[in-house]
Write a protein that holds these residues in place. Structure first.
Motif, short mmCIF file in Angstrom:
data_model
loop_
_atom_site.label_atom_id
_atom_site.label_comp_id
_atom_site.label_asym_id
_atom_site.label_seq_id
_atom_site.Cartn_x
_atom_site.Cartn_y
_atom_site.Cartn_z
N SER A 7 0.85 -1.19 0.00
CA SER A 7 0.00 0.00 0.00
C SER A 7 0.88 1.24 0.00
O SER A 7 2.08 1.15 0.29
CB SER A 7 -0.92 0.00 1.23
N GLY A 8 0.28 2.37 -0.36
CA GLY A 8 0.98 3.63 -0.25
C GLY A 8 1.38 4.29 -1.55
O GLY A 8 1.93 5.39 -1.53
N GLY A 9 1.15 3.64 -2.67
CA GLY A 9 1.51 4.27 -3.93
C GLY A 9 0.57 5.40 -4.30
O GLY A 9 -0.42 5.65 -3.61
N GLY A 10 0.90 6.09 -5.40
CA GLY A 10 0.03 7.17 -5.84
C GLY A 10 0.75 8.15 -6.74
O GLY A 10 1.84 7.86 -7.23
N LEU A 11 0.13 9.28 -6.93
CA LEU A 11 0.66 10.35 -7.77
C LEU A 11 1.23 11.44 -6.86
O LEU A 11 0.57 11.88 -5.92
CB LEU A 11 -0.44 10.93 -8.65
N VAL A 12 2.45 11.87 -7.16
CA VAL A 12 3.10 12.89 -6.35
C VAL A 12 3.91 13.80 -7.26
O VAL A 12 4.39 13.37 -8.33
CB VAL A 12 3.99 12.23 -5.28
N GLN A 13 4.06 15.03 -6.87
CA GLN A 13 4.85 15.98 -7.65
C GLN A 13 6.35 15.76 -7.41
O GLN A 13 6.74 15.25 -6.35
CB GLN A 13 4.47 17.40 -7.27
N PRO A 14 7.17 16.14 -8.37
CA PRO A 14 8.62 16.05 -8.15
C PRO A 14 9.03 16.77 -6.87
O PRO A 14 8.53 17.87 -6.58
CB PRO A 14 9.19 16.74 -9.39
N GLY A 15 9.92 16.13 -6.12
CA GLY A 15 10.35 16.68 -4.84
C GLY A 15 9.52 16.23 -3.67
O GLY A 15 9.90 16.45 -2.51
N GLY A 16 8.40 15.58 -3.95
CA GLY A 16 7.51 15.13 -2.89
C GLY A 16 7.94 13.81 -2.28
O GLY A 16 9.00 13.26 -2.63
N SER A 17 7.11 13.31 -1.39
CA SER A 17 7.42 12.08 -0.67
C SER A 17 6.22 11.14 -0.67
O SER A 17 5.06 11.57 -0.74
CB SER A 17 7.79 12.38 0.79
N LEU A 18 6.52 9.85 -0.60
CA LEU A 18 5.53 8.81 -0.42
C LEU A 18 6.13 7.76 0.49
O LEU A 18 7.35 7.58 0.52
CB LEU A 18 5.13 8.15 -1.74
N ARG A 19 5.26 7.04 1.19
CA ARG A 19 5.72 5.93 2.01
C ARG A 19 4.97 4.66 1.61
O ARG A 19 3.74 4.61 1.69
CB ARG A 19 5.47 6.20 3.49
N LEU A 20 5.74 3.67 1.17
CA LEU A 20 5.15 2.39 0.81
C LEU A 20 5.24 1.42 1.99
O LEU A 20 6.22 1.46 2.75
CB LEU A 20 5.88 1.77 -0.39
N SER A 21 4.23 0.59 2.11
CA SER A 21 4.22 -0.45 3.14
C SER A 21 3.95 -1.79 2.48
O SER A 21 3.25 -1.87 1.48
CB SER A 21 3.13 -0.19 4.17
N CYS A 22 4.50 -2.83 3.07
CA CYS A 22 4.26 -4.19 2.60
C CYS A 22 4.16 -5.08 3.82
O CYS A 22 5.13 -5.22 4.58
CB CYS A 22 5.38 -4.66 1.70
N ALA A 23 2.99 -5.68 4.00
CA ALA A 23 2.75 -6.54 5.15
C ALA A 23 2.62 -7.99 4.70
O ALA A 23 1.85 -8.29 3.78
CB ALA A 23 1.49 -6.11 5.89
N ALA A 24 3.34 -8.86 5.37
CA ALA A 24 3.26 -10.29 5.08
C ALA A 24 2.32 -10.94 6.09
O ALA A 24 2.37 -10.63 7.29
CB ALA A 24 4.64 -10.93 5.17
N SER A 25 1.49 -11.84 5.60
CA SER A 25 0.57 -12.54 6.48
C SER A 25 0.49 -14.00 6.08
O SER A 25 0.81 -14.37 4.96
CB SER A 25 -0.82 -11.90 6.41
N GLY A 26 0.07 -14.83 7.03
CA GLY A 26 -0.04 -16.25 6.78
C GLY A 26 0.78 -17.04 7.77
O GLY A 26 1.15 -16.55 8.83
N SER A 27 1.08 -18.26 7.38
CA SER A 27 1.85 -19.14 8.24
C SER A 27 3.34 -18.85 8.06
O SER A 27 3.97 -19.36 7.14
CB SER A 27 1.54 -20.60 7.90
N ILE A 28 3.89 -18.04 8.95
CA ILE A 28 5.25 -17.54 8.79
C ILE A 28 6.08 -17.93 10.00
O ILE A 28 5.68 -17.70 11.14
CB ILE A 28 5.25 -16.01 8.62
N PHE A 29 7.25 -18.51 9.73
CA PHE A 29 8.19 -18.81 10.81
C PHE A 29 9.14 -17.64 11.02
O PHE A 29 9.36 -17.19 12.12
CB PHE A 29 8.96 -20.09 10.49
N SER A 30 9.70 -17.16 9.92
CA SER A 30 10.57 -16.00 9.97
C SER A 30 10.71 -15.42 8.57
O SER A 30 10.38 -16.08 7.58
CB SER A 30 11.94 -16.33 10.55
N ILE A 31 11.22 -14.21 8.50
CA ILE A 31 11.41 -13.54 7.21
C ILE A 31 12.83 -13.02 7.16
O ILE A 31 13.10 -11.91 7.63
CB ILE A 31 10.40 -12.40 7.00
#
Length: 125
Positions: A7-31
């Protein structure tokens, strides 16, 4: 079993900022590793930033000093803070993770690579 949701994408003007996130879910032992890649139209997918569960990071030269990567291991989430964005940063950004899981019997741990669905980042005035 395992999903990566970005999540977190989009349209931004040059010089601007965005923050992307990525969440893992499910049966996870480690990453052991969670990374960000991007693919611009007509170009190959390239590694943007990489992180390990131990805190090591690495960056493409084009984003060093602008795109810090961070992780919340308790939440199985990786972030990409994108600052001073340029038009050439326009691309689809993908989360990639090496995820370890236990097998059905719980006696063996195996590792697989997963990709998120991608999120569009457009830098334009």
């Amino acid at each position: 079993q395992v999903q990566l949701v970005e999540s977190g994408g989009g349209l931004v003007q040059p010089g601007g900022s965005l923050r992307l996130s990525c969440a893992a879910s499910g049966s996870i032992f480690s990453i052991p590793a969670m990374d960000w890649y991007r693919q611009a139209p007509g170009k190959q997918r390239e590694l943007v930033a990489a992180s390990t569960s131990g805190g090591s990071t690495d960056y493409a030269d084009s984003v060093k000093g602008r795109f810090p990567i961070s992780r919340d291991n308790a939440k199985n989430t990786v972030y990409l803070q994108m600052n001073s964005l340029k038009p050439e940063d326009t691309a689809v950004y993908y989360c990639n993770a090496a995820i370890r899981q236990r097998d059905g019997l719980g006696t063996r741990i195996y590792e697989s690579v997963y990709w998120g669905q991608g999120t569009q980042v457009t830098v334009s005035s």
